[in-house]
Design an enzyme around this catalytic site. Sequence first.
Site, mmCIF file in Angstrom:
data_model
loop_
_atom_site.group_PDB
_atom_site.id
_atom_site.type_symbol
_atom_site.label_atom_id
_atom_site.label_comp_id
_atom_site.label_asym_id
_atom_site.label_seq_id
_atom_site.Cartn_x
_atom_site.Cartn_y
_atom_site.Cartn_z
ATOM 1 C CG ASP A 55 25.360 12.736 0.695
ATOM 2 O OD1 ASP A 55 26.210 13.590 0.989
ATOM 3 O OD2 ASP A 55 25.022 12.477 -0.470
ATOM 4 C CD GLU A 101 28.211 17.787 -2.190
ATOM 5 O OE1 GLU A 101 29.072 17.033 -2.681
ATOM 6 O OE2 GLU A 101 27.007 17.448 -2.032
#
Length: 336
Positions: A165, A196
């Site tokens: 991720d 993010e």
Amino acid sequence: MKKLIKELVEAYGPSGNEENIREIIKDKIEDKVDQIKVDNLGNLIALKKGKDSSKSIMLAAHMDEIGLIATHIDDNGFIRFSNVGGVSPYTLLGERIIFNNEIIAVIDKEGKLEDISKLKHEKLYADIGASSKEEAKKKVNIGDTASYYRKMDDLGDRCVAKSMDDRSGCALLIETINQLDDQPSYDTYFVFTVQEEVGLRGSKTSAYGINPDLGIAVDVTLTGDTPEAKTMEVGLGKGPAIKVKDRSVLVHPQVKNLMIDIAEKNNIPYQLEVLTAGGTDAGSIHLTRSGVRSGALSIPCRYVHSPSEMIDINDMKNGVELLVNILESDYGKAFE
């Protein structure tokens, strides 16, 4: 592709400190795109010009990974820290981390812990082997960040590593660039975003600057295929997931239907994803300016936000095939 994923996931790059991973990605794509730049926030933006420049698409995968940040060093050289992004204290006991891509530390807890539910970040500390504050501060200072210190393991079709991720999403975009046989139909921006994990920040600024007609985020998603997992349809090896909804976005139906139609036309396996928690860069992209039709291509991933995130390489390959077919199609007609 495994070699590419390994290089990306093992690189250092917590949120706000993406310089190292950005340079690795830049070196891999700069000779294969028409323009490349780093914006003020640190996003890497690569443009591959299309046959028709009347429309544009933005594909976004975030470079940053979850991490820790040093908040205090005591007289004995032990480092207290806070989280950068969604790091659970339960995954940290006994873990090794690396500060500044250089200094290794091991994490332990204060004293005895009779109730694991009471474990908090403030009860943990990092040990870099120093015997005093002065010795520790020669290596780590307040505000320095750390990430998990882990290598990738190849389990056959499955791969396990920290920072899948979203380095797996970055790998998917890089491989999409590599496999484009021709110019894409429209101007295509491959954006490797920053921060993010702390609020979709890089995609917010980059999407504003690009102002695309279509946005697709490429990120991981949870699965429902482990013992007593939360019930959901997504599983490893069943194809990339076409997002329908998460906490940050209700996918535009034209985008969802476009992705489904192209997958079915090209016999690419896919899954539909409804995620009840979490979000992706699509959450920022679709709210840009007067709004952008947006969706997401998700890579099924077990054990998200742990040191051992697991993906299936076949989902990656099928994800690349789907993106390539989208970019080479006349998708602009779907929005007329």
